[in-house]
Design a protein around this motif. Structure first.
Motif, PDB file in Angstrom:
ATOM      1  N   UNK A 165       5.251   8.497  -6.356  1.00 27.20           N
ATOM      2  CA  UNK A 165       5.834   7.453  -5.494  1.00 27.20           C
ATOM      3  C   UNK A 165       5.724   6.103  -6.200  1.00 27.20           C
ATOM      4  N   UNK A 166       4.558   5.845  -6.751  1.00 29.92           N
ATOM      5  CA  UNK A 166       4.317   4.563  -7.428  1.00 29.92           C
ATOM      6  C   UNK A 166       5.318   4.358  -8.566  1.00 29.92           C
ATOM      7  N   UNK A 167       5.473   5.364  -9.406  1.00 25.03           N
ATOM      8  CA  UNK A 167       6.351   5.207 -10.568  1.00 25.03           C
ATOM      9  C   UNK A 167       7.812   5.061 -10.152  1.00 25.03           C
ATOM     10  N   UNK A 168       8.197   5.747  -9.052  1.00 28.85           N
ATOM     11  CA  UNK A 168       9.582   5.604  -8.576  1.00 28.85           C
ATOM     12  C   UNK A 168       9.833   4.201  -8.031  1.00 28.85           C
ATOM     13  N   UNK A 169       8.881   3.712  -7.223  1.00 33.72           N
ATOM     14  CA  UNK A 169       9.117   2.440  -6.530  1.00 33.72           C
ATOM     15  C   UNK A 169       8.731   1.215  -7.358  1.00 33.72           C
ATOM     16  N   UNK A 170       7.850   1.404  -8.320  1.00 33.93           N
ATOM     17  CA  UNK A 170       7.387   0.264  -9.136  1.00 33.93           C
ATOM     18  C   UNK A 170       7.378   0.643 -10.611  1.00 33.93           C
ATOM     19  N   UNK A 222       0.850  -1.197   0.000  1.00 35.41           N
ATOM     20  CA  UNK A 222       0.000   0.000   0.000  1.00 35.41           C
ATOM     21  C   UNK A 222       0.884   1.244   0.000  1.00 35.41           C
ATOM     22  N   UNK A 223       0.577   2.157  -0.888  1.00 38.82           N
ATOM     23  CA  UNK A 223       1.284   3.445  -0.915  1.00 38.82           C
ATOM     24  C   UNK A 223       0.253   4.524  -0.620  1.00 38.82           C
ATOM     25  N   UNK A 224       0.539   5.310   0.404  1.00 40.86           N
ATOM     26  CA  UNK A 224      -0.445   6.274   0.889  1.00 40.86           C
ATOM     27  C   UNK A 224       0.164   7.669   0.908  1.00 40.86           C
ATOM     28  N   UNK A 225      -0.626   8.652   0.523  1.00 47.89           N
ATOM     29  CA  UNK A 225      -0.220  10.055   0.695  1.00 47.89           C
ATOM     30  C   UNK A 225      -1.339  10.770   1.426  1.00 47.89           C
ATOM     31  N   UNK A 226      -0.948  11.547   2.450  1.00 45.79           N
ATOM     32  CA  UNK A 226      -1.938  12.353   3.173  1.00 45.79           C
ATOM     33  C   UNK A 226      -1.596  13.829   2.997  1.00 45.79           C
ATOM     34  N   UNK A 227      -2.616  14.677   3.212  1.00 44.26           N
ATOM     35  CA  UNK A 227      -2.399  16.128   3.219  1.00 44.26           C
ATOM     36  C   UNK A 227      -2.625  16.599   4.651  1.00 44.26           C
ATOM     37  N   UNK A 228      -1.605  17.220   5.216  1.00 39.28           N
ATOM     38  CA  UNK A 228      -1.718  17.718   6.590  1.00 39.28           C
ATOM     39  C   UNK A 228      -2.008  19.210   6.560  1.00 39.28           C
TER      40      UNK A 228
END
Ligand SMILES: CC(C)(COP(=O)(O)OP(=O)(O)OC[C@H]1O[C@@H](n2cnc3c(N)ncnc32)[C@H](O)[C@@H]1OP(=O)(O)O)[C@@H](O)C(=O)NCCC(=O)NCCS
Length: 339
Positions: A295-300, A240-246
């Protein structure tokens, strides 16, 4: 109409030969005539049905003609909320259709749901874009059995990589309004510092995202449920790859999540995206998705396509997806009836 020799029986996921035959049948039935259907691979199905969960009981069943498996189905029985519901799927490989196998499996579903005290049946049917619903086998099957259409989602697919210039332009567009928020990404387990808040946010999706006329209660999430879900993803071989906005006050204003299956190389699935009502209008949906896709494209780099589902009436989310380059593949209709 039921053919006397068809027997519908539960399938034990620990019985490898039977579970394998079940998986073959349900995949053949579920995927027939569809475009690049997202189906559970065998290891994913095995992990799902062997799992003991506090939130959901999952049962497999198969239709047998003698020793031959001619249909497969599953039942999902929610255990925390929505305890009136029995969610199910029936699938008959095309070669075996039209001889009462679906009807026999449906009788099994009704019987199991009733004996478990369930009062509402829910299922979904996916059909390629452009196909007339009345001509699609599953639709007629359900409408003739008293089900009504409650919600329609569209599955769209994005081909990767997104051209870098396009991604940069979208990031710049989002930043015009989203710059007051900090984007934080993680892979795998949610960091402890966000877990409490993040679990609450996960529980809001069914309340905040449009679901048409579905009779479905809001889910109740806590950190235990979040951790259980994460462990389940690991067991299924999904990262799972997650991004949140704080927000400036530390509140998680929104999130988005992608799942990358190890057993189905080349694909990724867009799961929840949600921006809290109070924080809408800042292009956070776009900002989150652009960051998470990076993130997805960098890691996968091996992932070449992402699938996503949105309710037809979910204008803002669909607009973001179209901007990213998602294209319509099929329609997924949710049908429900009282038992
Ligand atoms: C929907 C689905 C499960 C139906 O399976 P099936 O085995 O063809 O279903 P049945 O044979 O019991 O019924 C389909 C039709 O076949 C015909 N039929 C059934 N038994 C028959 C028999 N003994 N003799 C002649 N015709 C028969 C009927 O016309 C029946 O129509 P009905 O819906 O008016 O009863 C199958 O098309 C499928 O797997 N679709 C993909 C997955 C899906 O959409 N699932 C539905 C949501 S869970």
């Amino acid at each position: 109409m039921q053919v006397p020799e068809i027997k519908v029986v539960p399938v034990d996921p620990d019985d490898e030969a039977r579970f394998h035959a079940w998986h073959e049948a349900i995949s053949a039935g579920r995927g027939a005539d569809r475009v690049d259907p997202p189906l559970w691979t065998y290891p994913e199905a095995l992990a799902s049905f062997q799992r003991r969960s506090e939130s959901l009981r999952r049962e497999a069943f198969a239709a047998y003609d003698g020793d031959v498996v001619v249909g497969g189905g599953d039942l999902e029985l929610p255990l925390r909320e929505n305890t009136n519901l029995a969610m199910f799927e029936l699938a008959v490989p095309p070669a075996h259709r039209g001889r009462g196998i679906g009807t026999a499996m449906y009788a099994y579903v009704q019987e199991r749901a009733r004996s478990d005290g369930r009062s509402s049946l829910l299922t979904d049917v996916s059909l390629p874009d452009g196909v007339e619903p009345a001509d699609w086998p599953g639709i007629g099957f359900l409408s003739r059995r008293g089900f009504t259409l409650r919600n329609t989602e569209i599955r769209r697919q994005l081909r990767l990589p997104i051209p870098p210039a396009h991604l940069d332009a979208l990031a710049a567009k989002a930043a015009e309004r989203a710059s007051a928020y900090q984007l934080v990404s993680w892979s795998g387990r949610c960091p402890d510092e966000y877990a409490e808040q993040y679990a609450q946010l996960k529980g809001l999706l069914m309340k905040e995202a449009p679901t048409g006329d579905l009779d479905y209660e809001q889910e109740v999430w806590d950190v235990d449920r979040l951790r259980e879900t994460e462990a389940y993803a690991v067991a299924q071989g999904r990262t799972l790859h997650t991004t949140i906005a704080l927000a400036a006050d530390g509140v998680i204003a929104g999130h988005t999540q992608l799942a990358v299956p190890r057993h189905d190389l080349g694909r990724a699935f867009q799961w929840d995206t949600l921006v809290l009502t109070k924080h809408r209008g800042h292009r956070l949906g776009l900002a989150l998705k652009v960051a998470n896709t990076r993130v997805l494209s960098e890691q996968h780099p091996e992932v070449g396509r992402i699938d996503t589902w949105n309710a037809v009436q979910n204008g803002p989310m669909v607009a973001v997806n179209v901007e990213l380059g998602f294209q319509v593949v099929e329609e997924s209709q949710e049908w429900q009836r009282d038992l």
